[in-house]
Design a protein around this motif. Structure first.
Motif, short mmCIF file in Angstrom:
data_model
loop_
_atom_site.label_atom_id
_atom_site.label_comp_id
_atom_site.label_asym_id
_atom_site.label_seq_id
_atom_site.Cartn_x
_atom_site.Cartn_y
_atom_site.Cartn_z
N SER A 149 0.85 -1.19 0.00
CA SER A 149 0.00 0.00 0.00
C SER A 149 0.88 1.24 0.00
CB SER A 149 -0.91 0.02 1.23
OG SER A 149 -0.14 0.26 2.41
N TRP A 150 0.27 2.36 -0.37
CA TRP A 150 0.98 3.65 -0.32
C TRP A 150 1.40 3.97 1.11
CZ3 TRP A 150 3.49 6.76 -3.38
CH2 TRP A 150 3.72 8.09 -3.02
N ARG A 151 0.55 3.68 2.07
CA ARG A 151 0.89 3.93 3.47
C ARG A 151 2.13 3.14 3.88
NH1 ARG A 151 -1.45 5.74 8.20
NH2 ARG A 151 -3.36 6.26 7.06
N ASP A 152 2.16 1.87 3.52
CA ASP A 152 3.33 1.06 3.88
C ASP A 152 4.61 1.65 3.29
OD1 ASP A 152 1.69 -0.71 5.20
OD2 ASP A 152 1.73 -2.24 3.62
N PHE A 153 4.52 2.12 2.06
CA PHE A 153 5.69 2.73 1.42
C PHE A 153 6.12 4.00 2.13
CE2 PHE A 153 6.90 6.02 -1.80
CZ PHE A 153 8.23 5.67 -1.88
N VAL A 154 5.18 4.88 2.42
CA VAL A 154 5.52 6.15 3.07
C VAL A 154 6.17 5.90 4.44
CG1 VAL A 154 4.53 8.21 4.14
CG2 VAL A 154 3.78 7.51 1.86
N VAL A 155 5.63 4.98 5.20
CA VAL A 155 6.21 4.66 6.51
C VAL A 155 7.63 4.13 6.34
CG1 VAL A 155 6.03 3.11 8.50
CG2 VAL A 155 3.98 4.26 7.63
N ALA A 156 7.82 3.20 5.41
CA ALA A 156 9.14 2.62 5.21
C ALA A 156 10.15 3.65 4.71
CB ALA A 156 9.05 1.45 4.22
N ALA A 157 9.71 4.53 3.82
CA ALA A 157 10.62 5.52 3.23
C ALA A 157 11.12 6.52 4.26
CB ALA A 157 9.92 6.25 2.09
N ASN A 158 10.37 6.69 5.34
CA ASN A 158 10.75 7.66 6.36
C ASN A 158 11.19 7.01 7.67
OD1 ASN A 158 10.06 10.46 5.16
ND2 ASN A 158 8.26 9.21 4.69
N ALA A 159 11.32 5.70 7.67
CA ALA A 159 11.77 5.00 8.87
C ALA A 159 13.23 5.32 9.16
CB ALA A 159 11.60 3.49 8.69
N GLU A 160 13.61 5.17 10.42
CA GLU A 160 15.00 5.46 10.79
C GLU A 160 15.96 4.44 10.19
OE1 GLU A 160 17.85 6.10 14.73
OE2 GLU A 160 15.69 5.79 14.97
N ASP A 161 15.58 3.17 10.21
CA ASP A 161 16.46 2.12 9.71
C ASP A 161 16.36 2.05 8.19
OD1 ASP A 161 18.00 -0.05 9.17
OD2 ASP A 161 16.71 -1.52 10.16
N GLN A 162 17.39 2.52 7.51
CA GLN A 162 17.45 2.51 6.04
C GLN A 162 18.71 1.79 5.59
OE1 GLN A 162 15.12 3.87 4.02
NE2 GLN A 162 13.88 4.96 5.50
N THR A 163 19.06 0.73 6.29
CA THR A 163 20.30 0.00 6.01
C THR A 163 20.39 -0.42 4.55
OG1 THR A 163 20.29 -0.85 8.27
CG2 THR A 163 21.72 -1.96 6.68
N GLY A 164 21.52 -0.09 3.93
CA GLY A 164 21.76 -0.49 2.56
C GLY A 164 21.15 0.40 1.50
N THR A 165 20.58 1.52 1.91
CA THR A 165 19.98 2.45 0.95
C THR A 165 20.71 3.79 0.96
OG1 THR A 165 18.39 3.62 2.39
CG2 THR A 165 17.76 1.41 1.62
N PHE A 166 20.30 4.67 0.06
CA PHE A 166 20.86 6.02 0.02
C PHE A 166 20.69 6.74 1.35
CE2 PHE A 166 20.15 10.60 -0.91
CZ PHE A 166 21.39 10.90 -1.47
N TRP A 167 19.63 6.38 2.10
CA TRP A 167 19.32 7.07 3.34
C TRP A 167 19.82 6.35 4.59
CZ3 TRP A 167 18.72 11.81 2.72
CH2 TRP A 167 17.99 12.34 1.65
N GLU A 168 20.76 5.44 4.44
CA GLU A 168 21.33 4.77 5.60
C GLU A 168 21.90 5.80 6.58
OE1 GLU A 168 24.39 1.11 6.68
OE2 GLU A 168 23.96 1.61 4.60
N ASN A 169 21.56 5.63 7.86
CA ASN A 169 22.01 6.53 8.94
C ASN A 169 21.55 7.98 8.75
OD1 ASN A 169 23.45 4.42 10.24
ND2 ASN A 169 25.19 4.76 8.87
N TRP A 170 20.39 8.17 8.09
CA TRP A 170 19.98 9.54 7.81
C TRP A 170 19.64 10.33 9.07
CZ3 TRP A 170 15.23 11.79 8.90
CH2 TRP A 170 14.18 10.92 9.24
N HIS A 171 19.31 9.67 10.18
CA HIS A 171 19.03 10.40 11.42
C HIS A 171 20.24 11.20 11.90
CE1 HIS A 171 15.06 9.13 13.47
NE2 HIS A 171 14.91 9.10 12.16
N GLU A 172 21.44 10.83 11.44
CA GLU A 172 22.62 11.61 11.77
C GLU A 172 22.54 13.04 11.25
OE1 GLU A 172 25.80 10.91 13.49
OE2 GLU A 172 24.22 9.67 14.39
N LEU A 173 21.69 13.24 10.23
CA LEU A 173 21.53 14.59 9.68
C LEU A 173 20.97 15.57 10.70
CD1 LEU A 173 20.08 13.69 6.15
CD2 LEU A 173 22.39 14.52 6.66
#
Length: 310
Positions: A149-173
């Motif tokens: 679902s779109w909701r599942d995607f939005v939640v995943a795209a903004n989750a803290e754990d983005q291991t292996g993606t462009f946004w890995e460790n993005w909370h450091e920002l």
């Protein structure tokens, strides 16, 4: 923060890649401006013009062939794919070079004159035949996307754990850049409020439909390039175009086009709000990561004003 995430590419590697797929004889190899994550070069071979792009991101370009076929079947001027591959740590794609120059190089009046054609292309993008595919979110090489679902995607795209993606460790920002946790969480909360309006709609989305990814010969649109493609509500592409061409009357032109065609768009305002928040939130992270503080501040202020209807 860096404003350039492009990988270094040796000229010998470029020549090896081109020779492997096209044979010897590549000439006029030259870097092209634009793009934040890929190093892009133009070249000629046997009298034809091409582009080759290199990236060190995992999975870069794997979806390009599917998208190219999907869009060219709709009559959308998108580059044909010649070859995909890897050389060392870098992924690459060789593509046809589209004619024309960037729409961003045109004056405001010139960009506005192209608006009716751009609205027509938005309609073609939204009408692309994706009935044989599944899922929401970023499109994979097989034409499917991973979320139910779109909701599942939005939640995943903004989750803290983005291991292996462009946004890995993005909370450091939050600690190392201009990204503000309270602002990000406020916009995310608003985004989730509008998710139910976007969620019923599943179409092809280019993802970066703006004047730096649109080519023109001065009279017509000659190319659409460099998508960040996904499945979801097609109004995301409209929101992107409007945010990048805010003085061109994009939203009104789109509504006029739809009204003239007799096409009703249910919950248009709410869906557009959800689209603004979705792309704007991702923009905040990206601008912070790139160190583009002016763009970050402008986007932040726009998003915070939305609640007031401005």
């Amino acid at each position: 923060m860096t404003d350039d995430l492009k990988p270094d590419v040796a000229i010998s590697d470029i020549e090896n890649v081109l020779s492997k797929h096209l044979g010897p004889g590549a000439a006029e190899i030259a870097p092209l401006a634009g793009g934040n994550l890929s190093n892009v070069f133009s070249f000629t071979h046997a009298g034809k013009s091409y582009v080759v792009k290199f990236s060190d991101l995992d999975g870069a370009y794997e979806t390009e062939r599917y998208v190219s076929q999907l869009l060219t079947d709709r009559g959308i001027p998108f580059p044909g794919i010649i070859a995909l591959g890897r050389i060392g740590r870098l992924a690459y794609v060789i593509m046809d070079r589209m004619e024309g120059h960037l729409l961003s190089d045109c004056t405001l009046d010139e960009q506005t004159r192209h608006l009716p054609e751009l609205i027509g292309i938005l309609k073609k993008l939204a009408d692309a035949d994706i009935r044989k595919t599944n899922g929401y979110g970023w499109i994979g090489p097989d034409g499917n996307a991973p979320y139910a679902s779109w909701r599942d995607f939005v939640v995943a795209a903004n989750a803290e754990d983005q291991t292996g993606t462009f946004w890995e460790n993005w909370h450091e920002l939050y600690r190392t850049s201009c990204l503000e946790r309270d602002v990000f969480e406020e916009i995310y909360s608003r985004l989730m409020t509008f998710v139910p309006y976007n969620e019923p709609h599943r179409a092809f989305i280019h993802g970066d439909f703006h004047q730096w990814n649109i080519l023109t010969d001065g009279n017509r649109i000659t190319g659409i390039i460099d998508g960040n493609c996904l499945y979801g509500d097609f109004l995301v592409d409209l929101a992107v175009l409007d945010r990048h061409m805010p003085r061109c009357g994009v939203i009104q032109a789109y509504q006029d086009y739809q009204e003239k065609a007799g096409i009703a768009i249910p919950n248009f305002k709410e869906r557009l709000m959800g689209a603004y928040y979705f792309k704007g939130l991702d923009g905040l992270r990206f601008y912070a990561k790139m160190g583009w503080e002016d763009a970050y501040i402008e986007t932040r202020n726009f998003l915070l004003r939305l609640e007031c209807g401005n």
